[in-house]
Design an enzyme around this catalytic site. Structure first.
Site, PDB file in Angstrom:
ATOM      1  N   HIS A   1       0.991  -1.182  -0.080  1.00 32.95           N
ATOM      2  CA  HIS A   1      -0.123   0.021   0.284  1.00 32.95           C
ATOM      3  C   HIS A   1       0.698   1.095   0.008  1.00 32.95           C
ATOM      4  O   HIS A   1       1.987   1.227   0.635  1.00 32.95           O
ATOM      5  CB  HIS A   1      -0.941   0.024   1.306  1.00 32.95           C
ATOM      6  CG  HIS A   1      -2.099   0.849   1.204  1.00 32.95           C
ATOM      7  ND1 HIS A   1      -1.622   2.410   1.734  1.00 32.95           N
ATOM      8  CD2 HIS A   1      -3.095   1.182   0.725  1.00 32.95           C
ATOM      9  CE1 HIS A   1      -2.598   3.419   1.542  1.00 32.95           C
ATOM     10  NE2 HIS A   1      -3.683   2.601   0.863  1.00 32.95           N
TER      11      HIS A   1
ATOM     12  N   GLU B   1      -3.743   2.540  -7.275  1.00 29.01           N
ATOM     13  CA  GLU B   1      -4.116   3.544  -6.309  1.00 29.01           C
ATOM     14  C   GLU B   1      -3.139   4.739  -6.593  1.00 29.01           C
ATOM     15  O   GLU B   1      -1.945   4.520  -6.051  1.00 29.01           O
ATOM     16  CB  GLU B   1      -4.163   3.035  -4.999  1.00 29.01           C
ATOM     17  CG  GLU B   1      -5.089   1.993  -4.366  1.00 29.01           C
ATOM     18  CD  GLU B   1      -5.611   2.044  -2.949  1.00 29.01           C
ATOM     19  OE1 GLU B   1      -6.429   2.537  -2.823  1.00 29.01           O
ATOM     20  OE2 GLU B   1      -4.310   1.705  -2.129  1.00 29.01           O
TER      21      GLU B   1
HETATM   22  P1  PGA Z   1      -9.163   6.669   0.445  1.00 30.29           P
HETATM   23  O1  PGA Z   1      -7.830   5.505   0.535  1.00 30.29           O
HETATM   24  O2  PGA Z   1     -10.322   5.880  -0.195  1.00 30.29           O
HETATM   25  O3  PGA Z   1      -9.456   7.343   1.718  1.00 30.29           O
HETATM   26  O4  PGA Z   1      -8.520   7.744  -0.671  1.00 30.29           O
HETATM   27  C1  PGA Z   1      -7.904   4.592  -0.403  1.00 30.29           C
HETATM   28  C2  PGA Z   1      -6.743   3.758   0.183  1.00 30.29           C
HETATM   29  O5  PGA Z   1      -5.788   4.278   0.787  1.00 30.29           O
HETATM   30  O6  PGA Z   1      -6.708   2.291   0.079  1.00 30.29           O
END
Ligand code: PGA
Length: 228
Positions: free
Chosen positions: A85, A152
């Protein structure tokens, strides 16, 4: 069926977990719901919802104070685990090499790693999104086993900003071409009740990874219901 994966990050008490999971218990949805909880909340009643962790050690056991192994997660009933992550890469300087080792450790214990990849704001501004994504994908993905990929963009996490549908589609087209193992491909980064339906219906998007909006039933449930 879309994957709807919540990431609680460093949030939540036992009572808050109970409230959310109890309210999800009886919902009827075609979507696959998974909640990635902090270590302290992994055990106990999970009301039939699949539980994931947010990290694991690449090691099996030993003198690694404060760390948790795949074997330990498995014994706690964990079926999925986030690896790489952006918070781990940023705050703990995790490299692609380590992320791959963690993915392999998860697979070895029959836990599905959710491998997170994504560019920073600077990399995006420098026009490097595709090269960063390709490099992360090829260096983090294990040679064998079942896994999930979550795209992401770091700059979209917790900021309320998201890439345009055109930008997301371009990334997923690239991921789709690289995806020889047919891993589910998820989008994450500021997913909310207003954009979940449109993002999840883009080509090759198999689901969503949701941070902030997964903490409360009034924001998580509409996302679960609208993702198609
Ligand atoms: P967020 O975070 O939906 O608060 O932007 C996503 C994540 O970090 O997995």
């Amino acid at each position: 069926m879309k994957y709807i994966i919540g990431n609680w990050k460093m949030n939540g008490t036992m009572d808050e977990k109970k409230i959310l999971l109890k309210s999800l218990k009886n919902i009827i949805s075609e979507n696959k719901i998974i909640l990635c909880l902090p270590y302290t909340l992994l055990c106990g009643e999970n009301y039939g919802i699949d539980i994931g962790a947010q990290d694991l050690s690449p090691h099996e056991n030993g003198a690694y104070t404060g760390d948790i192994s795949g074997k330990m997660l498995k014994s706690a009933g964990v079926k999925y685990v986030l690896v790489g992550h952006s918070d781990r890469r940023f705050f703990h300087h995790e490299t692609n090499e380590l992320v791959k080792e963690k993915a392999i450790a998860a697979i070895k214990n029959n836990i599905v790693p959710i491998i997170c990849i994504g560019e920073t704001r600077q990399e995006k501004d420098d026009g490097k999104t595709m090269s960063v994504i390709k490099k992360m994908f090829s260096e983090c993905v294990p040679e064998s086993g079942k896994y999930i990929i979550a795209y992401e963009p770091r700059w979209a996490i917790g900021t309320g900003q998201t890439p345009t549908p055109k930008e997301i589609s371009a990334v997923f087209e690239t991921l789709h071409k690289m995806n020889k193992d047919k891993a589910p491909l998820l989008y994450g980064g500021s997913v909310n009740t207003g954009n979940a339906e449109s993002i999840s219906s883009l080509p090759h998007v198999d689901g969503l990874l949701i941070g902030g909006a997964s903490l409360k039933v009034d924001t998580f449930l509409p996302i679960i219901n609208s993702a198609k």
